[in-house]
Motif scaffolding. Sequence first.
Motif, mmCIF file in Angstrom:
data_model
loop_
_atom_site.group_PDB
_atom_site.id
_atom_site.type_symbol
_atom_site.label_atom_id
_atom_site.label_comp_id
_atom_site.label_asym_id
_atom_site.label_seq_id
_atom_site.Cartn_x
_atom_site.Cartn_y
_atom_site.Cartn_z
ATOM 1 N N GLN A 26 0.855 -1.187 0.000
ATOM 2 C CA GLN A 26 0.000 0.000 0.000
ATOM 3 C C GLN A 26 0.889 1.235 0.000
ATOM 4 O OE1 GLN A 26 -2.512 -0.266 3.436
ATOM 5 N NE2 GLN A 26 -3.870 -1.754 2.488
ATOM 6 N N ILE A 27 0.436 2.266 -0.666
ATOM 7 C CA ILE A 27 1.191 3.516 -0.705
ATOM 8 C C ILE A 27 0.688 4.403 0.428
ATOM 9 C CG2 ILE A 27 1.820 5.528 -2.080
ATOM 10 C CD1 ILE A 27 2.775 2.854 -3.285
ATOM 11 N N PRO A 28 1.539 4.699 1.423
ATOM 12 C CA PRO A 28 1.113 5.602 2.494
ATOM 13 C C PRO A 28 0.853 6.999 1.930
ATOM 14 C CG PRO A 28 3.262 4.604 2.980
ATOM 15 C CD PRO A 28 2.901 4.234 1.593
ATOM 16 N N SER A 37 10.097 4.764 14.716
ATOM 17 C CA SER A 37 10.555 3.419 14.381
ATOM 18 C C SER A 37 11.131 3.378 12.965
ATOM 19 C CB SER A 37 9.408 2.411 14.495
ATOM 20 O OG SER A 37 8.456 2.632 13.468
ATOM 21 N N ARG A 38 11.928 2.375 12.714
ATOM 22 C CA ARG A 38 12.532 2.201 11.404
ATOM 23 C C ARG A 38 11.461 1.957 10.341
ATOM 24 N NH1 ARG A 38 17.654 -1.565 10.742
ATOM 25 N NH2 ARG A 38 18.425 0.128 12.015
ATOM 26 N N ILE A 39 10.466 1.135 10.670
ATOM 27 C CA ILE A 39 9.414 0.825 9.688
ATOM 28 C C ILE A 39 8.635 2.080 9.318
ATOM 29 C CG2 ILE A 39 7.608 0.126 11.308
ATOM 30 C CD1 ILE A 39 8.333 -1.728 8.074
ATOM 31 N N CYS A 40 8.407 2.957 10.283
ATOM 32 C CA CYS A 40 7.704 4.211 9.986
ATOM 33 C C CYS A 40 8.563 5.099 9.084
ATOM 34 C CB CYS A 40 7.330 4.938 11.270
ATOM 35 S SG CYS A 40 6.233 6.332 10.944
ATOM 36 N N TYR A 41 9.866 5.106 9.304
ATOM 37 C CA TYR A 41 10.764 5.854 8.422
ATOM 38 C C TYR A 41 10.627 5.343 6.986
ATOM 39 C CZ TYR A 41 15.024 7.243 6.008
ATOM 40 O OH TYR A 41 15.914 7.726 5.066
ATOM 41 N N TRP A 43 8.066 3.799 5.657
ATOM 42 C CA TRP A 43 6.753 4.220 5.148
ATOM 43 C C TRP A 43 6.802 5.680 4.707
ATOM 44 C CZ3 TRP A 43 3.951 1.788 9.877
ATOM 45 C CH2 TRP A 43 3.713 0.436 9.632
ATOM 46 N N ASN A 44 7.481 6.498 5.516
ATOM 47 C CA ASN A 44 7.595 7.915 5.164
ATOM 48 C C ASN A 44 8.379 8.108 3.866
ATOM 49 O OD1 ASN A 44 6.108 8.733 7.386
ATOM 50 N ND2 ASN A 44 7.907 9.184 8.629
#
Length: 123
Positions: A26-28, A37-41, A43-44
């Motif tokens: 999915q495209i945030p 968090s690394r995963i949020c980075y 996603w960003n």
Amino acid sequence: MIKHNKGVRDFFKNDYPKLYLLSGSQIPTDINLDDKSRICYYWNVLAITWLAINQLEDTPQHPYRTIIVERFVKRKRMIDVREMIGYCKCTSNQRANQALKKFAETFRQEQIKNKVFPLVEFD
């Protein structure tokens, strides 16, 4: 021979598919600076990628968005992209290099504007 825009090409070849898979395919659409968090980075970074792509010019003279999406995201053959944009081999290759350069510039601006650090380097 040094390839033009090698870092950006490598990003789309190696990093983009991984980012897309990490996102759950999915495209945030939003940047989240609260979650460190690394995963949020990641996603960003994916969100910034699409912010940059969507800002690219997509006119008959400068079909940058079409080139980036079709060639580098969807991984279509350049000959097929050439048919879409209606240019000869030489001109379409020039436009592809220009598109990669514009993407890299826009991506960096969006990353700074949205404060998504550390910066992704394409060099």
